[in-house]
Design a protein around this motif. Sequence first.
Motif, PDB file in Angstrom:
ATOM      1  N   SER A 254      18.977 -23.286   1.350  1.00 43.25           N
ATOM      2  CA  SER A 254      19.118 -24.634   1.913  1.00 43.25           C
ATOM      3  C   SER A 254      19.002 -24.623   3.435  1.00 43.25           C
ATOM      4  CB  SER A 254      20.449 -25.244   1.491  1.00 43.25           C
ATOM      5  OG  SER A 254      21.529 -24.414   1.868  1.00 43.25           O
ATOM      6  N   LEU A 255      19.560 -23.610   4.099  1.00 50.58           N
ATOM      7  CA  LEU A 255      19.438 -23.527   5.563  1.00 50.58           C
ATOM      8  C   LEU A 255      17.972 -23.456   5.978  1.00 50.58           C
ATOM      9  CD1 LEU A 255      22.158 -21.048   6.915  1.00 50.58           C
ATOM     10  CD2 LEU A 255      21.779 -23.404   7.638  1.00 50.58           C
ATOM     11  N   ALA A 256      17.198 -22.619   5.295  1.00 50.77           N
ATOM     12  CA  ALA A 256      15.775 -22.469   5.611  1.00 50.77           C
ATOM     13  C   ALA A 256      15.023 -23.765   5.335  1.00 50.77           C
ATOM     14  CB  ALA A 256      15.191 -21.316   4.798  1.00 50.77           C
ATOM     15  N   ARG A 257      15.344 -24.407   4.217  1.00 52.76           N
ATOM     16  CA  ARG A 257      14.670 -25.668   3.874  1.00 52.76           C
ATOM     17  C   ARG A 257      14.947 -26.737   4.931  1.00 52.76           C
ATOM     18  NH1 ARG A 257      17.472 -27.157  -0.539  1.00 52.76           N
ATOM     19  NH2 ARG A 257      18.811 -28.395   0.850  1.00 52.76           N
ATOM     20  N   ASP A 258      16.232 -26.878   5.297  1.00 51.78           N
ATOM     21  CA  ASP A 258      16.600 -27.904   6.283  1.00 51.78           C
ATOM     22  C   ASP A 258      16.006 -27.608   7.651  1.00 51.78           C
ATOM     23  OD1 ASP A 258      18.035 -29.063   4.260  1.00 51.78           O
ATOM     24  OD2 ASP A 258      19.989 -28.322   4.932  1.00 51.78           O
ATOM     25  N   ALA A 259      15.727 -26.320   7.927  1.00 52.35           N
ATOM     26  CA  ALA A 259      15.123 -25.961   9.211  1.00 52.35           C
ATOM     27  C   ALA A 259      13.611 -26.096   9.194  1.00 52.35           C
ATOM     28  CB  ALA A 259      15.502 -24.531   9.575  1.00 52.35           C
ATOM     29  N   GLY A 260      13.053 -26.473   8.040  1.00 52.67           N
ATOM     30  CA  GLY A 260      11.617 -26.688   7.949  1.00 52.67           C
ATOM     31  C   GLY A 260      10.810 -25.440   7.710  1.00 52.67           C
ATOM     32  N   ARG A 274       5.883  -8.290   7.178  1.00 52.27           N
ATOM     33  CA  ARG A 274       6.850  -7.840   8.174  1.00 52.27           C
ATOM     34  C   ARG A 274       8.184  -8.576   8.007  1.00 52.27           C
ATOM     35  NH1 ARG A 274       3.321  -7.138  13.798  1.00 52.27           N
ATOM     36  NH2 ARG A 274       1.540  -6.105  12.837  1.00 52.27           N
ATOM     37  N   MET A 275       8.287  -9.315   6.930  1.00 53.32           N
ATOM     38  CA  MET A 275       9.462 -10.116   6.593  1.00 53.32           C
ATOM     39  C   MET A 275       9.650 -11.292   7.544  1.00 53.32           C
ATOM     40  SD  MET A 275       9.906  -8.431   3.967  1.00 53.32           S
ATOM     41  CE  MET A 275      11.009  -9.651   3.286  1.00 53.32           C
ATOM     42  N   ARG A 276       8.560 -11.717   8.212  1.00 55.83           N
ATOM     43  CA  ARG A 276       8.604 -12.908   9.052  1.00 55.83           C
ATOM     44  C   ARG A 276       8.425 -14.153   8.189  1.00 55.83           C
ATOM     45  NH1 ARG A 276       4.254 -11.001  13.657  1.00 55.83           N
ATOM     46  NH2 ARG A 276       5.572  -9.472  14.763  1.00 55.83           N
ATOM     47  N   THR A 277       9.162 -15.208   8.501  1.00 61.82           N
ATOM     48  CA  THR A 277       9.002 -16.489   7.832  1.00 61.82           C
ATOM     49  C   THR A 277       7.875 -17.253   8.521  1.00 61.82           C
ATOM     50  OG1 THR A 277      10.563 -17.667   9.252  1.00 61.82           O
ATOM     51  CG2 THR A 277      11.485 -16.483   7.368  1.00 61.82           C
ATOM     52  N   SER A 278       7.743 -18.534   8.206  1.00 61.59           N
ATOM     53  CA  SER A 278       6.733 -19.363   8.871  1.00 61.59           C
ATOM     54  C   SER A 278       7.057 -19.564  10.347  1.00 61.59           C
ATOM     55  CB  SER A 278       6.602 -20.711   8.160  1.00 61.59           C
ATOM     56  OG  SER A 278       7.870 -21.334   8.028  1.00 61.59           O
ATOM     57  N   ASP A 279       8.261 -19.222  10.775  1.00 59.22           N
ATOM     58  CA  ASP A 279       8.634 -19.189  12.189  1.00 59.22           C
ATOM     59  C   ASP A 279       8.639 -17.721  12.623  1.00 59.22           C
ATOM     60  OD1 ASP A 279      10.107 -18.981  14.634  1.00 59.22           O
ATOM     61  OD2 ASP A 279      11.138 -20.870  14.203  1.00 59.22           O
ATOM     62  N   PRO A 280       7.807 -17.309  13.575  1.00 59.63           N
ATOM     63  CA  PRO A 280       7.703 -15.889  13.917  1.00 59.63           C
ATOM     64  C   PRO A 280       8.983 -15.288  14.501  1.00 59.63           C
ATOM     65  CG  PRO A 280       6.496 -17.241  15.510  1.00 59.63           C
ATOM     66  CD  PRO A 280       6.878 -18.147  14.377  1.00 59.63           C
ATOM     67  N   HIS A 281       9.935 -16.128  14.903  1.00 62.08           N
ATOM     68  CA  HIS A 281      11.188 -15.614  15.446  1.00 62.08           C
ATOM     69  C   HIS A 281      12.312 -15.612  14.405  1.00 62.08           C
ATOM     70  CE1 HIS A 281       9.602 -15.374  19.492  1.00 62.08           C
ATOM     71  NE2 HIS A 281       9.105 -16.599  19.348  1.00 62.08           N
ATOM     72  N   ILE A 282      11.959 -15.921  13.160  1.00 62.45           N
ATOM     73  CA  ILE A 282      12.961 -15.905  12.085  1.00 62.45           C
ATOM     74  C   ILE A 282      12.450 -15.008  10.968  1.00 62.45           C
ATOM     75  CG2 ILE A 282      14.269 -17.246  10.399  1.00 62.45           C
ATOM     76  CD1 ILE A 282      14.006 -19.670  12.197  1.00 62.45           C
ATOM     77  N   HIS A 283      13.211 -13.979  10.651  1.00 61.39           N
ATOM     78  CA  HIS A 283      12.920 -13.099   9.524  1.00 61.39           C
ATOM     79  C   HIS A 283      13.858 -13.458   8.375  1.00 61.39           C
ATOM     80  CE1 HIS A 283      11.192 -10.896  12.901  1.00 61.39           C
ATOM     81  NE2 HIS A 283      10.562 -10.092  12.056  1.00 61.39           N
TER      82      HIS A 283
END
Length: 793
Positions: A254-260, A274-283
């Motif tokens: 839910s945290l990831a979803r709410d953060a977009g 590299r375990m990066r999400t769609s935000d390069p500063h969030i793994h």
Amino acid sequence: MKRVVIIGGVAGGATAAARLRRVDESAEITILERGPHVSFANCGLPYHVGGVLPDRKSLLVQTAAGLANRFALDVRTGVEATSIDRKAKTVKARRLADGAPLSFPYDELVLAPGAMPVPAKLPGAEEATNIFTLRDIPDASAIRAAAVGPGGAPVPSAVVVGGGFIGLEMAENLREAGVPSVTVVQRGRHVLKTLDLEMAHPVHQALARGGVALLAGAEPVAFEEKGRKVVLKDGRRLEADIVVWAVGVIPESSLARDAGLELNSRGAIVTDDRMRTSDPHIHAVGDAVEILYRPAGIKASIALAGPANKEARVAANDIAGIEDRYTGSLASSVCRVFDTTAATTGLSEEHLAAEKLPYQALHAHPMDRVGWFPGARAISMKLLYNPENGMIWGAQAVGPEGAAKRIDVIAAAMAGGLAVDDLADLDLAYAPPYSAAKDPVNMLGFYAENVRSGLDPIYQWHEVPALQKRGEYLLDVREEGEFAAGAIEGAVNIPLSVLRKRVGEIPRNRPVYLYCQSGVRAHTALRYLRQVGLDARSLDGGYKTWKEATSPVPEPAKPVFAHAPASSAQPAAVNVMKVDARGLQCPGPIVALHKAMMSAKDGEEVEVLATDPGFLRDVESWAKKTGNMLVEAGAQADGSVRALLRRDGAASEPPATAVADGTTIVVFSGELDKAMAALIIATGAAAMGRKVTLFFTFWGLDVLRKANRLPLSRMNLFGLGSAMMRLVMRRKKVDSLPALMEKARSLGVKFMACAMSMDVMGIKKDDLPDGTEVVGVATYLAAAGSSDHNLFI
């Protein structure tokens, strides 16, 4: 100085923090953990419920203070992250103790929120007070407290909904905690979705041996009486003092979803290698992320500790600027269910079929060590590979502890890119207590070579009904006794030992579908038949695989209760003497029981714990023979037997002596002529209406195992003597030994195998024909006591 905030602890978060500190001393690392424990062994939670790990502190891998001191971390337990401001690079949180708002700026953020149990959203669930899920140490402690009750006595009944890893481990540990009635409700046809149907049957048998009832193909639809009744779709209602809801987990994203951040259709966080999400500063790491399922390049969520640890290491390395990639997971797993190990790696046949991928399945039942070494047990194994290129899709192994080792070897082969044929060339460790010179993994490789080269055309267990419907020629090449004890309907029996002499009986104008017990003899028969011009193919995995695939779910083992006297004035036992006979072989437990009962007084009870497999039958026979009361006896969760007996004046009176009308024969010899004599006497006595018991011990056990390969007691002539005797018997129309054995069974002759001798000689119950009872000396003596003929051959 780089500020790194990690949300969540346990395998993913704590590992990421420790790895990052080892490679970057300058980083400022903060861990936010909602629960009271930042690093604990969540895979050990069921074993705390069962009391295997009685002290919950043993589950703590690291305390918050320990982590903080060792790695210079800022560890905040009892703090819940509530939102992520990606633009401001800030995590909003609150302290659960007082609700105080907190804020944590970051340069790099790691999400390790894990997965949460699927909630029980059924009518009556909200009113229920006894439904539990298992995620952390407080959950485990709550279940244990509910299971054993406030006074330390276990509750009468428990229902576990779900037959996955957690469900089965919880069922075992509820029995370990002493709960007498445990039922697993599984919506699918079998437990453990990582296994296929035929491979799950040994697990079903293990549950039954452990006293757990399995309701496969059942689905709960409601709860009644505040959860004390579980209502199933078919209308049945199950009593449940406690309910463990273990139907699976869902990513806590839910945290990831709410953060977009990008999620997949199942709500898992999408990451790169590299375990990066769609935000390069969030793994993101652990149970909440989507990763590559390596065998086929499929994306999936895999809630296992091994992948979570590896993902955390890759994420930490990437944050520290170290080149590293996560190549995906084979989802290798292992689960213990009482005395049985179920291990898997890669894709199952059901999964491959759903993905429409080409595959070939192979089944085998090799021994975990050389067959002549004590303690040898069969492992049921299944290998799946791509027939187009030999790439291994996956493997399954069910049996003794050695099953896990074999799956680990195959997983390593898959990770190294080896093809199925390469398994034959693996140089694996060998010593009689651990393996055979040709390890089960090597055997699968040899088998695959034969199939891929066309030397061994095969058919599968699920094809048998269609073959029967078409009236195809099914050939059973097992010995006559094996065939008589159970066979595929419509099959013709021509044993391998006489196949060359009787090959003319086999039709040459149609395919021959042959089988043996596990596939080894069928391969030999197949090679002969094809070389003499017949179109033969063998049943993959043999009769054993077919039997396991088509057998119903077994009934659970239940305690045996003796008939208590009708009088309600039964005096209460004033003392219970405890006898620990575990580890003693027959007749050790009976001797220990006898000594204890001789020193007991009227009204006192004797409790015996034993591991001898024949003791459960022995103690019943002993109690009847001696006149002592068997209060209860039954299998325990750990596979041992517990018996409670009472000595009192009324029950200790010896039973009235009956007229002896039986014949007992101890078969000690494994020689053909002596075995024939025993069977001829047995069938003759049974034909005269006598009760006949054959007790096979030591070399006499070979009569059951090797009926067509026994030597003569004299002038064996290197095996020629036996062959000559069988030839004369056929000419004189004398029944063969297997035929005599079958005739004896049809006349009601009991076949008993000595449990102690079996253990000494490394013989398992599966090695003996169906219908053979594994017993101890006391059972034999009880039979002998009611007989007026007792012979030793």
